[in-house]
Write an enzyme that holds these catalytic residues in place. Structure first.
Site, PDB file in Angstrom:
ATOM      1  N   CYS A  76      24.270 -35.393   0.451  1.00 14.94           N
ATOM      2  CA  CYS A  76      24.869 -34.309  -0.730  1.00 14.94           C
ATOM      3  C   CYS A  76      26.416 -33.931  -0.924  1.00 14.94           C
ATOM      4  CB  CYS A  76      23.573 -33.194  -0.146  1.00 14.94           C
ATOM      5  SG  CYS A  76      22.008 -34.017  -0.343  1.00 14.94           S
ATOM      6  N   ASP A 128       6.330 -21.987  12.433  1.00 17.68           N
ATOM      7  CA  ASP A 128       7.044 -21.703  14.016  1.00 17.68           C
ATOM      8  C   ASP A 128       5.715 -20.540  13.714  1.00 17.68           C
ATOM      9  OD1 ASP A 128       8.678 -22.518  15.962  1.00 17.68           O
ATOM     10  OD2 ASP A 128       9.398 -20.039  14.908  1.00 17.68           O
TER      11      ASP A 128
END
Length: 161
Positions: A76, A128
């Site tokens: 990328c 998380d």
């Protein structure tokens, strides 16, 4: 379908040369969901998660992730993003959260990977922050919904696909 642009004539992976591509406005929209127990969703909705503001933190994590996509995905390009907008909406029917990420740039290459990275990291952040009460959560349906700009034009995902 066209050839793979990240492979050279020998089949080796390479960074695509975008030097001669026109800088145009390019946008991408991605989505994902975190499915959880109703009790976990209640904790998030009422702001009672021990780690703090789950939705606000997920939103910021998604924005930060979009800006660092080039550091996570090897081929990328680093981009000067002009917009990253992450939303987290409560969906009682899941039960869970539906997340979207919209990314925009004025440049020679698209922002699909930035939108997908943003929504992925936002979903992981939700996981998380409340995993201590619900390890059985599922992250589902991460996909590109739409993209505009560039040589390949526009794309819209089929509804319900």
């Amino acid at each position: 379908m066209t050839g793979l642009t990240h492979l050279d004539a020998t089949g080796a992976a390479n960074l695509v040369d975008v030097t001669d591509k026109a800088a145009t406005t390019r946008t991408a929209l991605a989505e994902g969901a975190v499915v959880m127990l109703p009790e976990t969703l209640r904790l998030i909705r009422e702001g009672d998660a021990k780690k703090g503001d789950v939705i606000g933190t997920a939103r910021l994590a998604g924005i930060m992730a979009a800006k660092r996509t080039h550091e996570l995905i090897p081929l990328c390009h680093p981009l000067l993003l002009s917009k990253v907008h992450v939303t987290c909406e409560v969906d009682e029917a899941l039960p869970g959260l539906r997340l979207t990420a919209e990314v925009r740039v004025q440049g020679p290459t698209g922002v699909e990977m930035e939108a997908l990275t943003a929504v992925s990291i936002a979903c992981l952040t939700v996981y998380d922050m409340v995993k201590a009460v619900d390890r059985g959560m599922r992250i589902e349906g991460i996909r590109l919904l739409a993209k505009d700009g560039g040589r390949s034009g526009s794309y819209r995902a089929e509804a319900g696909a």
